[in-house]
Design an enzyme around this catalytic site. Sequence first.
Site, PDB file in Angstrom:
ATOM      1  N   HIS B 160      -3.961  -3.798   6.906  1.00  0.00           N
ATOM      2  CA  HIS B 160      -5.203  -3.728   6.130  1.00  0.00           C
ATOM      3  C   HIS B 160      -5.575  -5.164   5.757  1.00  0.00           C
ATOM      4  O   HIS B 160      -4.698  -6.015   5.631  1.00  0.00           O
ATOM      5  CB  HIS B 160      -4.898  -2.901   4.877  1.00  0.00           C
ATOM      6  CG  HIS B 160      -6.074  -2.569   4.016  1.00  0.00           C
ATOM      7  ND1 HIS B 160      -6.625  -3.458   3.132  1.00  0.00           N
ATOM      8  CD2 HIS B 160      -6.781  -1.425   3.882  1.00  0.00           C
ATOM      9  CE1 HIS B 160      -7.636  -2.876   2.495  1.00  0.00           C
ATOM     10  NE2 HIS B 160      -7.751  -1.643   2.932  1.00  0.00           N
ATOM     11  N   ASP B 237       3.792  -3.176   2.252  1.00  0.00           N
ATOM     12  CA  ASP B 237       2.535  -2.698   1.679  1.00  0.00           C
ATOM     13  C   ASP B 237       2.595  -1.176   1.745  1.00  0.00           C
ATOM     14  O   ASP B 237       2.400  -0.578   2.803  1.00  0.00           O
ATOM     15  CB  ASP B 237       1.365  -3.261   2.492  1.00  0.00           C
ATOM     16  CG  ASP B 237       0.033  -2.577   2.174  1.00  0.00           C
ATOM     17  OD1 ASP B 237       0.025  -1.595   1.417  1.00  0.00           O
ATOM     18  OD2 ASP B 237      -0.992  -3.029   2.712  1.00  0.00           O
ATOM     19  N   GLN B 240      -0.195   3.258   1.786  1.00  0.00           N
ATOM     20  CA  GLN B 240      -0.293   4.517   2.535  1.00  0.00           C
ATOM     21  C   GLN B 240       1.078   5.155   2.730  1.00  0.00           C
ATOM     22  O   GLN B 240       1.205   6.139   3.456  1.00  0.00           O
ATOM     23  CB  GLN B 240      -0.945   4.268   3.905  1.00  0.00           C
ATOM     24  CG  GLN B 240      -2.318   3.637   3.841  1.00  0.00           C
ATOM     25  CD  GLN B 240      -3.374   4.570   3.257  1.00  0.00           C
ATOM     26  OE1 GLN B 240      -3.199   5.783   3.230  1.00  0.00           O
ATOM     27  NE2 GLN B 240      -4.473   4.007   2.780  1.00  0.00           N
ATOM     28  N   LYS B 263      -4.242   6.002  -4.786  1.00  0.00           N
ATOM     29  CA  LYS B 263      -3.990   6.659  -3.506  1.00  0.00           C
ATOM     30  C   LYS B 263      -2.894   7.721  -3.620  1.00  0.00           C
ATOM     31  O   LYS B 263      -2.597   8.424  -2.668  1.00  0.00           O
ATOM     32  CB  LYS B 263      -3.611   5.622  -2.449  1.00  0.00           C
ATOM     33  CG  LYS B 263      -4.782   4.695  -2.093  1.00  0.00           C
ATOM     34  CD  LYS B 263      -4.577   4.071  -0.752  1.00  0.00           C
ATOM     35  CE  LYS B 263      -5.449   2.857  -0.500  1.00  0.00           C
ATOM     36  NZ  LYS B 263      -6.883   3.130  -0.449  1.00  0.00           N
ATOM     37  N   CYS B 401     -11.373  -1.552   6.748  1.00  0.00           N
ATOM     38  CA  CYS B 401     -10.781  -2.812   6.272  1.00  0.00           C
ATOM     39  C   CYS B 401      -9.674  -3.269   7.212  1.00  0.00           C
ATOM     40  O   CYS B 401      -8.635  -3.770   6.769  1.00  0.00           O
ATOM     41  CB  CYS B 401     -10.247  -2.675   4.848  1.00  0.00           C
ATOM     42  SG  CYS B 401     -11.516  -2.311   3.658  1.00  0.00           S
TER      43      CYS B 401
END
Lengths: 147, 443
Positions: B160, B237, B240, B263, B401
């Site tokens: 991302h 990261d 997700q 999220k 993104c």
Amino acid sequence: MSDLRELYQQVILDHNKNPRNFRELPDATTKVEGFNPLCGDHYTVFLKIDGDVIRDVSFIGSGCAISKASASVMSATVKGKTRQEAEVLFDTFHKLVTGETHVSDDLGRFAPFAGVAEFPTRVKCAILAWHTLRSALEGEKQAVSTE
Amino acid sequence: MTTRTADRGPQTTAHRSPTTDRLSEAQPLRSAVRGLRSDYDVESIRRDFPILARSVHGRKLVYLDNAATTQKPQAVIDRLVRYYSEENSNVHRGVHYLSEVATSEYEAARTTVKRFLNARDEKEIVFTRGTTESINLVSQAWGRANVGEGDEVLITAIEHHSNIVPWQLLCGEKHAQLRIAPVNDAGEVMLDQFANLLTPRTKIVAVGHASNALGTINPIRQMIALAHANGSLILIDGAQGVPHLPIDVQELDCDFYAFSGHKVYGPTGIGVLYGKQPILDAMPPWQGGGDMILSVTFEKTTYNALPYKFEAGTPNISGVLGLAAALDYVSTAGIEKIGAHEHDLLVYATGRLVEIPGLRIIGTAAEKASVISFTLEGVHPHDIGTILDQEGVAIRTGHHCAQPLMMRFNVPATSRASFGMYNTREEVDALIAGLKRVIEVFR
């Protein structure tokens, strides 16, 4: 569904499938890129300007049906027009897709875009090629963005 | 509906694609977990999310944009209301009752996050505005102190923008090199190439747990082992990852893990940076201000201990409490069960989507989170998004993104459906019906 048909009128779908003046212009006097970062629409508008008159106009690039049909109609309507006439056309189109004016008989080729006003997120798509045209006329070298 | 959930097994098999067969081989754990699905009551979960009852353009809302942000359960909404109705006060400052209550709730929330990630200590949990801020904190506070001219930072091609740009800024400032591990045509990072890109100059590796644009789940265990064997730190990261997968930072042994509250069914504007205590301790502070100091004179400031050293200014207190409520909600439902439910939707939707002529799925990794990116021949994603919206179906369209990734697959944009804990097979059917409408309009 009726709203959708308003947005995706046959004329718009036709222009999307077979855009007018969809090519590079080898003898262009100016070219400017336009982006819509939100959805990835990306066009380059070519102009051949002779004094005050737009002798020829074309575009290449990719984007949604609304942006491509709008670029196609833009290219067809401003060809042969003076800078001032093109500016008036910009205003007319802008007012139509932002809902400032309503459809009337004298809108001609712009009429199919009246439905865009009902879809606020799509106004930027419709106006992208026109903003790019305006920058080209103003002699901007920088790419324009609708964000 | 509940009954159907219970006997989905054979249907799942019927819709299996080659991709999903590989998936079950690659992940025996997940297959085993599938058995748990029978007691996952999605209808009861749906009732906990008030927004799911609303309609859009006269149609029942079908929310399939969970990779962008998730909806909030009543428990999270109630927690925000309770804080502002009964507990609102600044934390770590006052001696009065409300401040004590707010501080104690705030720190209890930190313990909830610590447990959720299985961190060793609350000191390792820093509250931020979100994943983006967490990554920027590391790239700036750790990066500026540890990355120099000629050093390298390794990321992957499926990141991302928030895991690209902070490192570009750092590398630009320090004249360091940003290296990119490539992906194959399925959207999987090629581990051998990833390993080859690790050099004695690689100071830090930063990789997504799962790709927001393609759904690919990165083999982070192997990546962490490879990075450490090379003497490099590694940041995950997890924006997700956290909503779909159980996370155990001790077992993973990553140095940093970043995620966002919104999220994972929590509020926006709140996120977490997990960092190993010795690394966080050695880092200089990032932002200066109140709460991050022990004492200030005009000559010298002594910084506060972890984690407060990295929490300058009045924090997002309600956000922290809402995040803890969200993590409690997810834990109660069971992250393994959520993952299994979403995986079922992924398999079902993949099977139905590939039946649509002209539809191409971008990202066919063996291991995927419940994210499906696709293109439809002759129709731009933005047009797909508008038409689906008229049917009440919310999906994301655009570059997600991840512009370099779009370039890798030679598409300007895609349409993306992403599933959450409350989605159903009926909602997948609504997506398919909507796509048929798209084809009708553009025929």
